[in-house]
Every structure is written in C-alpha cells, then in structure tokens.
Design a protein around this motif. Structure first.
Motif, PDB file in Angstrom:
ATOM      1  N   PRO A   1       0.258  12.798 -13.997  1.00 10.90           N
ATOM      2  CA  PRO A   1      -1.205  12.590 -14.061  1.00 10.90           C
ATOM      3  C   PRO A   1      -1.880  13.029 -12.775  1.00 10.90           C
ATOM      4  O   PRO A   1      -1.292  12.988 -11.687  1.00 10.90           O
ATOM      5  N   ARG A   2      -3.117  13.470 -12.910  1.00 10.83           N
ATOM      6  CA  ARG A   2      -3.970  13.761 -11.759  1.00 10.83           C
ATOM      7  C   ARG A   2      -5.254  12.967 -11.972  1.00 10.83           C
ATOM      8  O   ARG A   2      -6.070  13.305 -12.833  1.00 10.83           O
ATOM      9  N   PRO A   3      -5.452  11.871 -11.226  1.00  7.14           N
ATOM     10  CA  PRO A   3      -6.630  11.026 -11.444  1.00  7.14           C
ATOM     11  C   PRO A   3      -7.922  11.746 -11.059  1.00  7.14           C
ATOM     12  O   PRO A   3      -7.983  12.453 -10.051  1.00  7.14           O
TER      13      PRO A   3
ATOM     14  N   LEU B   1       4.036   6.025  -9.481  1.00  9.49           N
ATOM     15  CA  LEU B   1       3.466   7.109  -8.693  1.00  9.49           C
ATOM     16  C   LEU B   1       2.351   6.513  -7.845  1.00  9.49           C
ATOM     17  O   LEU B   1       1.502   5.774  -8.358  1.00  9.49           O
ATOM     18  N   VAL B   2       2.345   6.831  -6.571  1.00  6.59           N
ATOM     19  CA  VAL B   2       1.347   6.311  -5.638  1.00  6.59           C
ATOM     20  C   VAL B   2       0.427   7.458  -5.240  1.00  6.59           C
ATOM     21  O   VAL B   2       0.892   8.495  -4.759  1.00  6.59           O
TER      22      VAL B   2
ATOM     23  N   PHE C   1      -8.484   4.921  -0.426  1.00  3.26           N
ATOM     24  CA  PHE C   1      -7.935   3.854  -1.249  1.00  3.26           C
ATOM     25  C   PHE C   1      -6.634   4.343  -1.860  1.00  3.26           C
ATOM     26  O   PHE C   1      -6.292   5.522  -1.775  1.00  3.26           O
ATOM     27  N   GLU C   2      -5.886   3.427  -2.447  1.00  3.74           N
ATOM     28  CA  GLU C   2      -4.588   3.755  -3.013  1.00  3.74           C
ATOM     29  C   GLU C   2      -4.507   3.209  -4.434  1.00  3.74           C
ATOM     30  O   GLU C   2      -4.810   2.042  -4.666  1.00  3.74           O
ATOM     31  N   ILE C   3      -4.130   4.082  -5.375  1.00  3.16           N
ATOM     32  CA  ILE C   3      -3.926   3.651  -6.750  1.00  3.16           C
ATOM     33  C   ILE C   3      -2.482   3.952  -7.143  1.00  3.16           C
ATOM     34  O   ILE C   3      -1.856   4.862  -6.596  1.00  3.16           O
ATOM     35  N   LYS C   4      -1.966   3.136  -8.080  1.00  8.92           N
ATOM     36  CA  LYS C   4      -0.599   3.319  -8.540  1.00  8.92           C
ATOM     37  C   LYS C   4      -0.587   3.447 -10.054  1.00  8.92           C
ATOM     38  O   LYS C   4      -1.361   2.789 -10.748  1.00  8.92           O
ATOM     39  N   TYR C   5       0.322   4.302 -10.538  1.00  5.82           N
ATOM     40  CA  TYR C   5       0.516   4.527 -11.966  1.00  5.82           C
ATOM     41  C   TYR C   5       1.946   4.134 -12.307  1.00  5.82           C
ATOM     42  O   TYR C   5       2.906   4.712 -11.782  1.00  5.82           O
TER      43      TYR C   5
END
Length: 82
Positions: free
Chosen positions: A20-22, A51-52, A66-70
C-alpha cells in the motif's frame, strides 16, 4: 511525538507488488492529505507483521511528522505516533 495507537481510515493506492501507498488519512472526523512518505519499514509487533510509514502532512499550517502502521494479516491501519 506522542504514541496514540488509534485505528484510522486510510485512502491508499496498492501497487502491483501488493504494497500500500497511503494518500490520505481520516482522524477525528478530519481528513489530512499525506504530503510525503519519508520512509517505509517492516516490523513485527506482538508477532504481527506490520508496515510502518513515517509521513509528513500539513496540519494547522505546519508540516508535521507522524507515523502510521498497516497490519498485514488483518488489513487494519493505526495512527501510531503524532
């Protein structure tokens, strides 16, 4: 940055290699466009592959990190740090 670990909605583009590419996130009824994905890494948290994504977005007129995780097994997104 403060650790939040909050479930969020994410609009993402999935590339041909299934990564994924947010593009946008929705947090507290507000939508933020991701200006830049600074880095991507894979980690294991409690045995779950994730994935971070370390990102930047314009929030209140400032470019903020910011940091999102999948989570790969459940396909869930988390806002990890902001």
């Amino acid at each position: 940055m403060k650790v939040l670990a909050t479930p969020i909605e994410v609009l993402a583009h999935f590339e041909t290699n299934c990564r994924p590419r947010p593009l946008r996130i929705k947090y507290k009824e507000k939508e933020f466009r991701i200006a830049q994905v600074v880095s991507t890494a894979e980690e294991k948290l409690a045995g779950n592959r994730m994935l971070v994504f370390r990102c930047q977005s314009e929030i209140k007129g400032e470019l903020r990190p910011f940091e999102i995780k999948y989570e790969l097994n459940t396909c869930k997104w988390l806002l990890w740090k902001m």
